[in-house]
Structure formats: C-alpha cells, structure tokens
Design an enzyme around this catalytic site. Structure first.
Site, PDB file in Angstrom:
ATOM      1  CE  LYS A  48      33.325  47.450  44.694  1.00  0.00           C
ATOM      2  NZ  LYS A  48      34.499  48.143  44.295  1.00  0.00           N
TER       3      LYS A  48
ATOM      4  CD  GLU B  48      29.700  43.165  28.899  1.00  0.00           C
ATOM      5  OE1 GLU B  48      30.396  43.280  27.952  1.00  0.00           O
ATOM      6  OE2 GLU B  48      28.685  42.213  28.442  1.00  0.00           O
TER       7      GLU B  48
ATOM      8  CB  CYS C 110      35.992  48.858  27.450  1.00  0.00           C
ATOM      9  SG  CYS C 110      34.232  49.182  27.093  1.00  0.00           S
TER      10      CYS C 110
ATOM     11  CD  GLU D 156      41.615  47.746  28.489  1.00  0.00           C
ATOM     12  OE1 GLU D 156      41.652  47.072  29.593  1.00  0.00           O
ATOM     13  OE2 GLU D 156      40.488  48.085  28.220  1.00  0.00           O
TER      14      GLU D 156
HETATM   15  P1  NAD Z   1      39.012  46.679  37.703  1.00  0.00           P
HETATM   16  O1  NAD Z   1      38.745  45.372  37.283  1.00  0.00           O
HETATM   17  O2  NAD Z   1      40.179  47.021  38.252  1.00  0.00           O
HETATM   18  O3  NAD Z   1      38.118  47.093  38.642  1.00  0.00           O
HETATM   19  C1  NAD Z   1      36.507  47.093  38.599  1.00  0.00           C
HETATM   20  C2  NAD Z   1      35.829  46.724  39.752  1.00  0.00           C
HETATM   21  O4  NAD Z   1      36.003  45.676  40.328  1.00  0.00           O
HETATM   22  C3  NAD Z   1      35.950  47.880  40.654  1.00  0.00           C
HETATM   23  O5  NAD Z   1      34.496  48.147  41.375  1.00  0.00           O
HETATM   24  C4  NAD Z   1      36.888  47.168  41.804  1.00  0.00           C
HETATM   25  O6  NAD Z   1      36.669  47.613  43.095  1.00  0.00           O
HETATM   26  C5  NAD Z   1      36.371  45.811  41.592  1.00  0.00           C
HETATM   27  N1  NAD Z   1      37.370  44.598  41.978  1.00  0.00           N
HETATM   28  C6  NAD Z   1      38.789  44.791  41.877  1.00  0.00           C
HETATM   29  N2  NAD Z   1      39.232  43.431  42.192  1.00  0.00           N
HETATM   30  C7  NAD Z   1      38.178  42.743  42.501  1.00  0.00           C
HETATM   31  C8  NAD Z   1      38.185  41.368  42.842  1.00  0.00           C
HETATM   32  N3  NAD Z   1      39.229  40.406  43.155  1.00  0.00           N
HETATM   33  N4  NAD Z   1      36.683  40.888  42.979  1.00  0.00           N
HETATM   34  C9  NAD Z   1      35.574  41.521  42.895  1.00  0.00           C
HETATM   35  N5  NAD Z   1      35.583  42.743  42.566  1.00  0.00           N
HETATM   36  C10 NAD Z   1      37.219  43.477  42.349  1.00  0.00           C
HETATM   37  O7  NAD Z   1      38.827  47.732  36.656  1.00  0.00           O
HETATM   38  P2  NAD Z   1      38.791  49.446  36.615  1.00  0.00           P
HETATM   39  O8  NAD Z   1      40.444  49.669  36.456  1.00  0.00           O
HETATM   40  O9  NAD Z   1      37.967  49.797  37.480  1.00  0.00           O
HETATM   41  O10 NAD Z   1      38.199  49.463  34.939  1.00  0.00           O
HETATM   42  C11 NAD Z   1      38.887  49.596  33.784  1.00  0.00           C
HETATM   43  C12 NAD Z   1      38.641  48.015  33.230  1.00  0.00           C
HETATM   44  O11 NAD Z   1      37.276  48.265  32.879  1.00  0.00           O
HETATM   45  C13 NAD Z   1      39.260  48.266  31.723  1.00  0.00           C
HETATM   46  O12 NAD Z   1      39.956  47.067  31.452  1.00  0.00           O
HETATM   47  C14 NAD Z   1      38.251  48.306  30.831  1.00  0.00           C
HETATM   48  O13 NAD Z   1      38.385  47.890  29.417  1.00  0.00           O
HETATM   49  C15 NAD Z   1      37.205  47.811  31.499  1.00  0.00           C
HETATM   50  N6  NAD Z   1      35.807  47.953  31.139  1.00  0.00           N
HETATM   51  C16 NAD Z   1      35.049  47.172  30.225  1.00  0.00           C
HETATM   52  C17 NAD Z   1      33.924  47.631  29.548  1.00  0.00           C
HETATM   53  C18 NAD Z   1      33.161  46.758  28.783  1.00  0.00           C
HETATM   54  O14 NAD Z   1      31.836  46.961  28.503  1.00  0.00           O
HETATM   55  N7  NAD Z   1      33.765  45.596  28.175  1.00  0.00           N
HETATM   56  C19 NAD Z   1      33.236  48.842  29.974  1.00  0.00           C
HETATM   57  C20 NAD Z   1      33.952  49.778  30.766  1.00  0.00           C
HETATM   58  C21 NAD Z   1      35.369  49.255  31.279  1.00  0.00           C
END
Ligand code: NAD
Length: 483
Positions: free
Chosen positions: A176, A250, A284, A384
């Site tokens: 997804k 992650e 991240c 962040e």
């Molecule tokens: P997000 O958490 O808003 O969304 C990530 C994904 O989760 C999307 O596909 C979204 O549709 C889905 N999602 C949202 N709510 C959900 C729920 N309740 N249940 C299941 N799925 C849900 O994150 P984002 O804004 O897309 O990405 C940015 C974040 O990702 C930042 O915090 C960044 O640090 C983190 N990130 C971490 C790493 C790592 O390796 N640690 C790498 C890249 C990004």
C-alpha cells in the site's frame, strides 16, 4: 493524463468503489494521474489473493534458484526502464532527476539483486542439543502474507527495500503506497508481473490511511512492515493486536550532527548541507540539528548558511536543479509552521524561511533555511520537520554533547565530523541511534541493516537482519529409536 489501476492477483483493477484521487506534480501542481482510492473491500480481495498464492504453494513451491532468477529479472527490468521510471518518480515526488536515477531507481534494482542472492541461502541449522537418539533441525519459513506500507519520500526505493526481502523469503505481499506518490509502486508491480512472478504473490492497492488501516487490522495479514511517521506507527501497534501480527516499524527521526573543534570544516559544511537538503530535507535520516564546537560555531553557521542560500531550486526534471519542491502544499504549510515557531521561540533566521519568489512560486518550493541561536528545547530543535530547515547550536565539551544528542525521543541516525579517531569512536559508542556516520553522508546499502532505536522504530530493514524479520524459525524433532 493517466487513469491508473492497481494489481490484485492477476487483475488490474480500478477499485471496487470507483473512488479516485489525483496524483500531482509538486513542481507545478499539475495532475499527473488519477489513482484508485482503495478501501476495505479492495484490501480484502488483495489479502485473499496473497493468501491463496501462499496456500497453494505457488510461490514457496518455486525452487530457491528459480526464485532468485525472478528477483534478478526484476532488477534487470528496472535497469532497462530506468530513464522512464526516474522521470516518473521525479515528476510524482519532486526529487531531482539525478537523485531519482542514482538513488531511487539504481537503489531499487540493487535491493532486488542483493536479495536474489539470499533466496539460495535461507538455511536452517542442526543445534547441538542433549537429547539422546533424536535429531533436531531448524528451517527458515516465510512469515506469511505481508502488508507493506510505504511513505511518500522515496516511494520506489522504500517499496523495493520491503518487497525484495519479503518475496525472497517466500512471503506473498500486499503493498500500500503513500497516496501522494503511488505511480512508481504501480510500475514496480507491473515489472514483477513482466518478470514472471506467479499471480497473487505481489499485490498493490493504492489508497490513503483507510486502506492502510484495513491492511493493518486484517486477520489474513501475518506481518506488517511500515515506514512512516511515529504517530501512525503507534496506531499500527495498537491496531495490529488482533492476530498479533509481526511488526517492523521504520519511523521518524531528528538526526543530530556533531561538528568538533578539530573537524575539517569544508567537508563538514558540504556533507551536512547535502545530508540536510537532499530530497528537500524529506529524508528520515536527514541531519537537521547541528551541535558545533563553540570555537567553530560562527564560522560553521556562516558557511553553512551561505552554501544553503546558493542551492539551486527548480523542478526535478531540470538538470540544473539541486533541490526540488516539497511533496505538496499541505506539507509545505507544516514546514512553514515550524519555521514560524522557530521565530516565535526566539531563534535567529540566518537564511531562507519562506517560498522563493518568481516563476517557482506556483510550485511547492521552500527556500533552504538555517537557524542559529536556537535552544535545545525549541520545536525546531526537537521535532521532525521533514523539510529543508537546519538548526545550529553551539556546544562546549564532548561530555555534554552526547547527552544533548541523546535527549530526544528519536534514535534513528546521527553524524560526527572530527579528525580525531578517539573522539569518533567515543561518540559513536555514546550516541543512542541505529546508525552513526563518521565524516560521511551515508546512503542506504542493501547489505547493511537500517532502522532506529527508541520511537524511531522496531526491527531492521536490509541485510541479514531483514531476512530474520521476514522469516519464522521452525524446529523439527525426529525420534531415532522408533515411536
Ligand atoms: P505517514 O505516517 O503519514 O504515512 C505513511 C503511510 O502510512 C502512508 O502510506 C499512509 O497512507 C499510511 N497510513 C496513514 N495512516 C495510517 C494508519 N492509521 N494505518 C495504516 N496506514 C496508515 O508518513 P509520511 O508522511 O508518508 O512519511 C513521512 C514519515 O516517514 C516521516 O516521519 C519520516 O521520518 C518517516 N520515514 C521513516 C523512514 C525510516 O527508514 N525510518 C524512511 C522514510 C520515511
């Protein structure tokens, strides 16, 4: 404009409800494609397809050598279509084409090649137990149906770093992607089909948080591998409790960078700028809070701000672009509100702090921003931001600095810039993060474990550690003296 479909079993589907959303080019706001907004019914169909592919052994029954060939074939197809995929990623996500090509697309292919090698090395062992007249051996078996949920910052690369180990270990998956950037995940699914994966092994359902929630709560899913924000990570922990899914998380970070008095300042400025501004700071592990020895603080801040002000902004497809737009307007407002909070809390804005003027004003561009005179407890130093906002603070001695770096809920990555070997090792030892980088801007490598401590997550992606996370260990006893 393309009307996208997603993949369930061997069918490309527009989604059961007919709901759609736009995928936009953040450099112009132009709609690139309309994408199905999948819901519970679509996730349920995809989980059924993945469960069937597991139950009838159409994937685990493929020999390890043949599975390796299929993964390798995916890498070859990514390479063959690299120029087109890089352009798609650049337009959908905003990243400069050179980054899309060298990191996202080349990296995705490398993950498939690396994990292709693992298919034929998933050995068990024969433990040295103490039971007479019995044989015991262990096997690594797939966890089952894996739900893979990805964020929007490196859509193709992160999809690849989950998908490749999952299928290498014999699992079937439902991916997804993030709703902002679905297009390259759909392309990856098509490539898996072209490579000859049996139907149902790789399923992709596009959609927003509701589709993600449906996947996390579904009892047919055995493991969820999630990359995204810490807040959503917490909700996934709660929502996955029904069937006690295995989880890899992650999550967010607030990477610190320590620049000591003996550091090579030229290298430190260039490296920290790259780490902080790559992909517009939407990384991240981006260095975003800087602790600089007080004797070098003024010089470092001035040089960093000057270099930041010279970063060339533009659309990802322009070869002269060094930094593209943020992923969209909603995220730009969040980044800007952090900058406003920095000003309100009394930090000094050295450069940046808003949109650029002129022709870029219609895209989601934000000027590289540097703050000085900040305090550890300001929001810009603790939370962040996920944008091109760098906060510089002085430190007086090394004893103090590790404590300040560790005073964070996050523990993903940190950097140390020093020419003193003892200092390098000491800080690497004292800083509580999943990855420490000394005098370099580390990228990701499929052979090296990646993941965080504290609220930056659970488990590790990549390397042998990913293989552990995508397999279960089964122990088998054989009585050697009859029944
Ligand atoms: P997000 O958490 O808003 O969304 C990530 C994904 O989760 C999307 O596909 C979204 O549709 C889905 N999602 C949202 N709510 C959900 C729920 N309740 N249940 C299941 N799925 C849900 O994150 P984002 O804004 O897309 O990405 C940015 C974040 O990702 C930042 O915090 C960044 O640090 C983190 N990130 C971490 C790493 C790592 O390796 N640690 C790498 C890249 C990004």
């Amino acid at each position: 404009m393309e009307s996208a479909c997603f993949l369930v079993g061997d069918t490309w589907s527009p989604g059961k409800s007919g709901a759609i959303f736009d995928s936009c080019d953040p450099a112009t706001g132009e709609v690139l494609a309309v994408v199905p907004d999948g819901g519970y019914d679509d996730i349920d169909a995809a989980v059924s397809a993945a469960s069937e592919a597991l139950a009838d052994r159409r994937w685990t029954g493929v020999s390890p050598a043949e599975r390796a060939h299929l993964l390798w074939r995916v890498a070859e197809l990514i390479d063959a279509q690299a120029a087109e995929i890089a352009e798609l990623e650049s337009r959908d996500q905003g990243q400069p084409l050179a980054l899309a090509r060298a990191v996202s697309v080349a990296g995705a292919a490398e993950h498939f090649r690396y994990f292709a090698g693992w298919c034929t090395k998933l050995d068990g062992r024969v433990p040295a137990h103490s039971r007479p007249a019995a044989l015991n051996y262990t096997k690594r078996v797939p966890v089952g149906v894996c739900g893979l949920i990805t964020p929007w910052n490196f859509p193709l690369l992160i999809a690849a770093w989950k998908l490749a180990p999952a299928v290498a270990c014999g699992n079937t998956v439902v991916l997804k992607p993030a709703e902002q950037t679905s297009l390259t995940a759909l392309r990856l699914a098509r490539i898996c089909q072209e490579a000859g994966f049996p139907p149902g092994v790789v399923n992709v359902v596009t959609g927003g948080p509701e589709a993600g929630k449906a996947l996390v709560a579904h009892d047919g899913v055995d493991k969820v591998s999630f990359t995204g924000s810490t807040e959503v990570g917490r909700s996934i922990v709660r929502a996955s409790a029904g069937n006690l899914k295995r989880l890899s998380l992650e999550l967010g970070g607030k990477a610190a960078s320590v620049v000591t008095a003996d550091a090579d300042l030229e290298a430190a400025v260039a490296g920290n700028l790259r780490s902080g501004m790559q992909n517009s700071g939407q990384v991240c592990a981006a260095s975003s809070r800087f602790y600089v020895a007080r004797t070098r603080y003024a010089e470092f801040t001035e040089r960093l701000a000057k270099a930041a002000a010279n970063v060339r902004l533009g659309p990802g497809l322009d070869p002269a672009t060094e930094m593209g737009p943020l992923v969209g307007e909603a995220h730009l407002s969040t980044v800007d509100s952090y900058v406003r909070s920095g000003l309100q809390q009394g930090a000094s804005l050295v450069t940046g702090g808003g949109r650029p003027d002129g022709p870029l004003a219609r895209g989601s561009f934000y000027r590289p921003t540097v703050f000085a005179d900040a305090a550890d407890d300001m929001r810009i130093a603790r939370e962040e931001i996920f944008g091109p906002v760098l906060t510089v603070m002085p430190f007086d001695d090394l004893e103090e600095v590790a404590g300040r770096v560790n005073d964070s809920p996050y523990g993903l990555a940190a950097s140390v810039w020093t020419t003193n070997l003892a200092t390098a090792h000491r800080l690497a030892d004292q800083i509580d993060v999943g990855c420490v980088r000394i005098n370099m801007v580390a990228g990701i490598d499929p052979a090296v474990p990646w993941g965080g401590m504290k609220t930056s997550g659970w488990g590790r992606e990549m390397g042998a550690e990913a293989v552990d996370d995508y397999t279960e260990v089964k122990s088998i006893w054989i009585g050697l003296e009859g029944a």
